[in-house]
Design an enzyme around this catalytic site. Structure first.
Site, mmCIF file in Angstrom:
data_model
loop_
_atom_site.group_PDB
_atom_site.id
_atom_site.type_symbol
_atom_site.label_atom_id
_atom_site.label_comp_id
_atom_site.label_asym_id
_atom_site.label_seq_id
_atom_site.Cartn_x
_atom_site.Cartn_y
_atom_site.Cartn_z
ATOM 1 N N CYS A 257 10.424 -19.845 16.876
ATOM 2 C CA CYS A 257 11.580 -19.193 15.812
ATOM 3 C C CYS A 257 12.819 -19.015 16.300
ATOM 4 O O CYS A 257 13.896 -19.258 15.784
ATOM 5 C CB CYS A 257 11.060 -18.125 15.010
ATOM 6 S SG CYS A 257 10.941 -16.640 15.897
ATOM 7 N N CYS B 244 7.053 -11.037 14.308
ATOM 8 C CA CYS B 244 8.061 -10.237 14.496
ATOM 9 C C CYS B 244 7.779 -8.874 15.074
ATOM 10 O O CYS B 244 8.666 -8.350 16.057
ATOM 11 C CB CYS B 244 9.077 -10.227 13.215
ATOM 12 S SG CYS B 244 9.288 -11.745 12.385
HETATM 13 FE FE1 FES Z 1 10.331 -14.986 14.531
HETATM 14 FE FE2 FES Z 1 11.272 -12.902 13.053
HETATM 15 S S1 FES Z 1 11.214 -15.153 12.483
HETATM 16 S S2 FES Z 1 10.865 -12.887 15.221
#
Ligand code: FES
Length: 122
Positions: free
Chosen positions: A33, A102
């Site tokens: 991400c 996350c």
């Molecule tokens: Fe990867 Fe939040 S989408 S840490």
């Protein structure tokens, strides 16, 4: 989509920013991400006296960084490294399944900072 607690920690993050005086930093990133987190620790007598974070990332990345600083502050290093992503999720009410990583990233940042402190103070 997000709980009330997540939105609160996103909009009013606790312990955000670099500490003036810190002994260790844990720097992690998720290559998928692209989110990045840094956690700074000030330690006294084996206790996390102060903690700060800098996060570039999604709503959940900021909320989980904020929450893990709240959970870790005042704890011993041994207690803090037992914090798991489920503890962070629970403290935030809930997280969408796609955002559990996350919470895991925040745990990795904290553990990396603790590891760095141990490496430089043993
Ligand atoms: Fe990867 Fe939040 S989408 S840490």
């Amino acid at each position: 989509m997000y709980s009330k607690e997540v939105m609160d920690h996103f909009q009013n993050p606790r312990n955000m920013g670099v500490l003036n005086d810190f002994q260790a930093v844990g720097n992690v990133g998720n290559p998928v991400c692209g989110d990045m987190m840094k956690i700074y620790l000030k330690i006294s007598d084996g206790i996390i006296e102060d903690i700060g974070f800098e996060t570039l990332g999604c709503v959940a990345a900021i909320a989980t960084s904020s929450m893990i600083t709240e959970l870790a502050k005042g704890k011993t290093l041994e207690e803090a490294e037992k914090i798991e992503f489920k503890d962070v999720e629970k403290a935030l009410g809930s997280l969408p399944p796609v955002k559990l990583h996350c919470a895991d990233l925040s745990v990795q940042a904290l553990r990396k900072a603790i590891g760095e402190y141990r490496n430089t103070n043993s």
